[in-house]
Design an enzyme around this catalytic site. Structure first.
Site, PDB file in Angstrom:
ATOM      1  N   GLY A 114       0.816  -1.210   0.000  1.00 60.46           N
ATOM      2  CA  GLY A 114       0.000   0.000   0.000  1.00 60.46           C
ATOM      3  C   GLY A 114       0.851   1.262   0.000  1.00 60.46           C
ATOM      4  O   GLY A 114       0.552   2.227  -0.707  1.00 60.46           O
ATOM      5  N   CYS A 115       1.910   1.248   0.778  1.00 59.48           N
ATOM      6  CA  CYS A 115       2.778   2.432   0.868  1.00 59.48           C
ATOM      7  C   CYS A 115       3.530   2.651  -0.437  1.00 59.48           C
ATOM      8  O   CYS A 115       3.774   3.795  -0.833  1.00 59.48           O
ATOM      9  CB  CYS A 115       3.733   2.293   2.044  1.00 59.48           C
ATOM     10  SG  CYS A 115       2.838   2.211   3.625  1.00 59.48           S
ATOM     11  N   THR A 116       3.883   1.573  -1.116  1.00 57.47           N
ATOM     12  CA  THR A 116       4.542   1.694  -2.414  1.00 57.47           C
ATOM     13  C   THR A 116       3.570   2.277  -3.437  1.00 57.47           C
ATOM     14  O   THR A 116       3.930   3.188  -4.192  1.00 57.47           O
ATOM     15  CB  THR A 116       5.069   0.317  -2.881  1.00 57.47           C
ATOM     16  OG1 THR A 116       6.044  -0.129  -1.934  1.00 57.47           O
ATOM     17  CG2 THR A 116       5.696   0.405  -4.264  1.00 57.47           C
ATOM     18  N   ALA A 134       3.222   6.015  -2.636  1.00 56.13           N
ATOM     19  CA  ALA A 134       4.445   6.757  -2.969  1.00 56.13           C
ATOM     20  C   ALA A 134       4.616   6.888  -4.485  1.00 56.13           C
ATOM     21  O   ALA A 134       4.982   7.960  -4.982  1.00 56.13           O
ATOM     22  CB  ALA A 134       5.662   6.071  -2.350  1.00 56.13           C
TER      23      ALA A 134
END
Length: 158
Positions: A47-49, A52
Site C-alpha cells: 500500500g505504501c509503495t 508513494a
C-alpha cells in the site's frame, strides 16, 4: 489512546527529522512553500509503495501548482534511501522512529488492522500553506486513489 487531530487553520507542528540521506529537514525551513506532508506505515510495503508511486507520478503537476511533497514514516534513513532508489521516488522521505511527529499530527493511535484493534500509524495527509498553517487534514486515507482525490481537492490537474 486517543490522539488530537489537527484542523484546518491551526498551526502545523514544527519538526526537524532526518531525510533518506541523513540530512536534517525542518518544516520551518519549508516556509514560503505549500507542503503536502503525508504519513505512511512502512516503506516498501504494497500500500505504501502504491501511494508513494502515485505521488511520484503526480509530482510534476503538484510541483507545477507550487506544492512540495514530503513523506514521513518510522523507517530509518537507510531504509528510506532504499525505498527512494527502488521506486525512483523524487521527493523527500523523513524518518520519525520514535513517532513523536506522528503523535504531534494525531496520526499515531488505535486503528483496525485485519479486524483487530492495534496501535500504529494512521495513514494521513496534510496540506500546509506558505505560512505554516494546516489547509487540509485528511485522516484514515486509502493508499489506492488517494493522490488523485487529493489533486482533485486541490484543483491540480494531472
Amino acid at each position: 489512546m486517543t490522539t488530537t487531530r489537527l484542523e484546518p487553520g491551526t498551526p502545523a507542528p514544527d519538526f526537524t527529522l532526518l531525510d533518506q540521506d541523513g540530512t536534517s529537514v525542518s518544516l520551518s525551513g519549508l516556509r514560503g512553500k505549500k507542503v503536502i506532508l503525508y504519513f505512511y506505515p512502512a516503506a516498501m510495503t504494497p500500500g505504501c509503495t502504491t501511494q508513494a508511486c502515485d505521488f511520484r507520478d503526480s509530482i510534476s503537476s503538484l510541483q507545477g501548482a507550487g506544492y512540495t511533497v514530503v513523506g514521513v514514516s518510522r523507517d530509518e534513513p537507510a531504509t528510506l534511501k532504499k525505498f527512494q532508489e527502488r521506486d525512483a521516488l523524487t521527493f523527500e522521505l523523513l524518518s520519525d522512529p520514535d513517532h513523536a511527529v506522528h503523535t504531534a499530527y494525531g496520526v499515531w493511535g488505535e486503528k483496525m488492522n485485519y479486524g483487530k484493534v492495534i496501535e500504529g500509524v494512521i495513514r494521513s495527509t496534510f496540506v500546509i500553506d506558505e505560512q505554516g498553517f494546516i489547509e487540509l487534514a485528511q485522516y484514515n486515507v486509502k493508499a489506492t486513489g488517494h493522490v488523485a482525490r487529493l489533486r482533485k481537492a486541490l484543483g491540480v490537474d494531472a
